[in-house]
Design a protein around this motif. Sequence first.
Motif, PDB file in Angstrom:
ATOM      1  N   GLU A  89     -15.114  10.119  -2.735  1.00 41.40           N
ATOM      2  CA  GLU A  89     -14.210  10.139  -3.885  1.00 41.40           C
ATOM      3  C   GLU A  89     -12.881  10.802  -3.530  1.00 41.40           C
ATOM      4  N   VAL A  90     -12.948  11.946  -2.805  1.00 39.59           N
ATOM      5  CA  VAL A  90     -11.728  12.655  -2.404  1.00 39.59           C
ATOM      6  C   VAL A  90     -10.894  11.789  -1.465  1.00 39.59           C
ATOM      7  N   TYR A  91     -11.562  11.136  -0.511  1.00 41.68           N
ATOM      8  CA  TYR A  91     -10.844  10.269   0.438  1.00 41.68           C
ATOM      9  C   TYR A  91     -10.189   9.087  -0.282  1.00 41.68           C
ATOM     10  N   ASP A  92     -10.933   8.440  -1.168  1.00 42.58           N
ATOM     11  CA  ASP A  92     -10.402   7.277  -1.893  1.00 42.58           C
ATOM     12  C   ASP A  92      -9.198   7.685  -2.757  1.00 42.58           C
ATOM     13  N   THR A  93      -9.314   8.842  -3.407  1.00 36.33           N
ATOM     14  CA  THR A  93      -8.204   9.303  -4.259  1.00 36.33           C
ATOM     15  C   THR A  93      -6.942   9.552  -3.435  1.00 36.33           C
ATOM     16  N   ALA A  94      -7.117  10.224  -2.291  1.00 32.67           N
ATOM     17  CA  ALA A  94      -5.957  10.500  -1.430  1.00 32.67           C
ATOM     18  C   ALA A  94      -5.338   9.204  -0.914  1.00 32.67           C
ATOM     19  N   HIS A  95      -6.195   8.252  -0.514  1.00 29.30           N
ATOM     20  CA  HIS A  95      -5.700   6.980   0.004  1.00 29.30           C
ATOM     21  C   HIS A  95      -4.974   6.174  -1.088  1.00 29.30           C
ATOM     22  N   ARG A  96      -5.556   6.166  -2.289  1.00 34.93           N
ATOM     23  CA  ARG A  96      -4.958   5.414  -3.390  1.00 34.93           C
ATOM     24  C   ARG A  96      -3.596   5.992  -3.770  1.00 34.93           C
ATOM     25  N   LEU A  97      -3.529   7.313  -3.875  1.00 31.65           N
ATOM     26  CA  LEU A  97      -2.256   7.944  -4.254  1.00 31.65           C
ATOM     27  C   LEU A  97      -1.175   7.705  -3.194  1.00 31.65           C
ATOM     28  N   GLN A  98      -1.582   7.740  -1.907  1.00 29.72           N
ATOM     29  CA  GLN A  98      -0.614   7.505  -0.845  1.00 29.72           C
ATOM     30  C   GLN A  98      -0.088   6.070  -0.890  1.00 29.72           C
ATOM     31  N   THR A  99      -0.989   5.126  -1.152  1.00 32.18           N
ATOM     32  CA  THR A  99      -0.584   3.719  -1.247  1.00 32.18           C
ATOM     33  C   THR A  99       0.352   3.502  -2.430  1.00 32.18           C
ATOM     34  N   GLU A 100       0.009   4.080  -3.573  1.00 35.49           N
ATOM     35  CA  GLU A 100       0.869   3.938  -4.753  1.00 35.49           C
ATOM     36  C   GLU A 100       2.248   4.553  -4.504  1.00 35.49           C
ATOM     37  N   LEU A 101       2.254   5.679  -3.773  1.00 31.41           N
ATOM     38  CA  LEU A 101       3.530   6.333  -3.472  1.00 31.41           C
ATOM     39  C   LEU A 101       4.409   5.437  -2.594  1.00 31.41           C
ATOM     40  N   LEU A 102       3.806   4.794  -1.585  1.00 35.28           N
ATOM     41  CA  LEU A 102       4.569   3.887  -0.716  1.00 35.28           C
ATOM     42  C   LEU A 102       5.122   2.701  -1.494  1.00 35.28           C
ATOM     43  N   VAL A 103       4.298   2.142  -2.380  1.00 40.60           N
ATOM     44  CA  VAL A 103       4.737   1.012  -3.203  1.00 40.60           C
ATOM     45  C   VAL A 103       5.886   1.436  -4.119  1.00 40.60           C
ATOM     46  N   LYS A 104       5.719   2.642  -4.703  1.00 38.76           N
ATOM     47  CA  LYS A 104       6.754   3.129  -5.615  1.00 38.76           C
ATOM     48  C   LYS A 104       8.071   3.375  -4.881  1.00 38.76           C
ATOM     49  N   ARG A 105       7.990   3.886  -3.657  1.00 40.90           N
ATOM     50  CA  ARG A 105       9.212   4.121  -2.882  1.00 40.90           C
ATOM     51  C   ARG A 105       9.881   2.810  -2.471  1.00 40.90           C
ATOM     52  N   ASP A 106       9.055   1.807  -2.144  1.00 35.00           N
ATOM     53  CA  ASP A 106       9.623   0.490  -1.842  1.00 35.00           C
ATOM     54  C   ASP A 106      10.354  -0.072  -3.068  1.00 35.00           C
ATOM     55  N   LYS A 107       9.749   0.090  -4.218  1.00 28.89           N
ATOM     56  CA  LYS A 107      10.366  -0.377  -5.448  1.00 28.89           C
ATOM     57  C   LYS A 107      11.674   0.365  -5.703  1.00 28.89           C
ATOM     58  N   GLU A 108      11.649   1.679  -5.459  1.00 30.55           N
ATOM     59  CA  GLU A 108      12.865   2.472  -5.640  1.00 30.55           C
ATOM     60  C   GLU A 108      13.980   1.988  -4.730  1.00 30.55           C
ATOM     61  N   LYS A 109      13.646   1.679  -3.472  1.00 35.39           N
ATOM     62  CA  LYS A 109      14.659   1.189  -2.519  1.00 35.39           C
ATOM     63  C   LYS A 109      15.246  -0.144  -2.974  1.00 35.39           C
ATOM     64  N   ILE A 110      14.365  -1.033  -3.443  1.00 39.13           N
ATOM     65  CA  ILE A 110      14.834  -2.339  -3.917  1.00 39.13           C
ATOM     66  C   ILE A 110      15.781  -2.175  -5.105  1.00 39.13           C
ATOM     67  N   LEU A 111      15.411  -1.309  -6.039  1.00 42.30           N
ATOM     68  CA  LEU A 111      16.256  -1.077  -7.212  1.00 42.30           C
ATOM     69  C   LEU A 111      17.589  -0.441  -6.823  1.00 42.30           C
ATOM     70  N   ARG A 112      17.526   0.527  -5.892  1.00 39.28           N
ATOM     71  CA  ARG A 112      18.773   1.159  -5.437  1.00 39.28           C
ATOM     72  C   ARG A 112      19.696   0.156  -4.761  1.00 39.28           C
ATOM     73  N   ASP A 113      19.127  -0.694  -3.896  1.00 36.98           N
ATOM     74  CA  ASP A 113      19.945  -1.697  -3.203  1.00 36.98           C
ATOM     75  C   ASP A 113      20.597  -2.655  -4.193  1.00 36.98           C
ATOM     76  N   ARG A 114      19.816  -3.082  -5.180  1.00 34.41           N
ATOM     77  CA  ARG A 114      20.351  -3.991  -6.192  1.00 34.41           C
ATOM     78  C   ARG A 114      21.435  -3.299  -7.018  1.00 34.41           C
ATOM     79  N   ARG A 115      21.204  -2.027  -7.334  1.00 34.18           N
ATOM     80  CA  ARG A 115      22.207  -1.269  -8.085  1.00 34.18           C
ATOM     81  C   ARG A 115      23.519  -1.171  -7.309  1.00 34.18           C
ATOM     82  N   ASP A 116      23.407  -0.811  -6.027  1.00 32.30           N
ATOM     83  CA  ASP A 116      24.615  -0.694  -5.196  1.00 32.30           C
ATOM     84  C   ASP A 116      25.315  -2.041  -5.058  1.00 32.30           C
ATOM     85  N   GLU A 117      24.523  -3.097  -4.919  1.00 29.53           N
ATOM     86  CA  GLU A 117      25.102  -4.438  -4.796  1.00 29.53           C
ATOM     87  C   GLU A 117      25.883  -4.809  -6.061  1.00 29.53           C
TER      88      GLU A 117
END
Length: 374
Positions: A89-117
């Motif tokens: 359970e501890v391993y799955d939680t850590a892995h899930r949160l890390q994956t969500e964080l990477l996805v969220k950061r990718d989304k943030e980059k896409i939004l920032r790039d579009r904003r700057d554009e």
Amino acid sequence: MEAKDRTLDYIIDEMIDTVKNSQDEVFEIAEDSRKEYENMHKELLVLKEQVTTVIAESDQLEYKARVARKKLSDVSENFQLYAEDKVREVYDTAHRLQTELLVKRDKEKILRDRRDEIELRLKSIEQMVERAESLVGKISIVLNYLNEDFKQVSDLIHDAHEKQQFGLKIIEAQEEERRRLSREMHDGPAQMLANIMLRSEIVDRTYKKGDIDSAVKEMRNVRMMIRESLYEVRRIIYDLRPMALDDLGLIPTIKKYITTLEDQHTNIKFTYQSQDKRLDNQYEVALFRLIQESIQNAIKHANASSINVYVEITDEKVIATITDNGSGFEQDDKKDKSFGIIGMHERVDILDGDIQITSKVGTGTKVWIEIPIV
């Protein structure tokens, strides 16, 4: 002679129609650009809110992921103290949160790039609207000149040969004005816009490298260059038709015009005696153009270092004198009867006024104008 008169009138009518069509097209471009600007501005506001939200969510996820990693580290160090299900359970939680964080950061980059554009695109559209509005104003000036001055000149010129020569001078003057505008646009706003594009690419590369401070510094430089470009465009528009003439009147407009020239060219002294009341538009436009042409002749052709302008406005008439210490010219020399001087005489004649130009090589030039107020 009548056939030639009709030919010139036909040419003027064709020019007016062509200019009107061009004005409509430029106006449509300006309107379309303005609508695009409004739509993209709305999208930018939404994007900014999304970026703010995503950043907040990323911060929360990063905190949770950090806590989960620490928990996983504790479990790993004391593996024998935890049941297998708890470890998974501890391993799955850590892995899930890390994956969500990477996805969220990718989304943030896409939004920032579009904003700057979008921000860059908005600046480009804003400049396009400015240029289009400038062109509409210039075309309106041309239409006014074609509809009023050209028609009156056509009625006043009776000699066929003189009319033909005058028509050729008009075309020559138009081409010279286009060349001048082209040079000013190329050396001024166009060059600045090219530099802005280059600087924006530097901002993009600097930002991608992660050097935020340098990127912000470059953005300040870009904003300063944009302000300079807008100043140049407004200066060019003012040279063609100062809006202050319609809003403030003749005397304030002459003051502003001379102040602008003093910053760039020569010493110009302006004195006046004037009533508080405004003159009719036809008088204000004609007098401003006459004074403007006299000053420009003194600067460009006579290389004057000092110019004195005097205007007196009474209930019955307007008197203006423009005196310079330039190179002067021989009045008996026919080649000195330029299109500009011919145009000045025509403007004064239309208003039943009088103009006298006194000049001699090496002694400067004096222009004296008197126009009765009907």
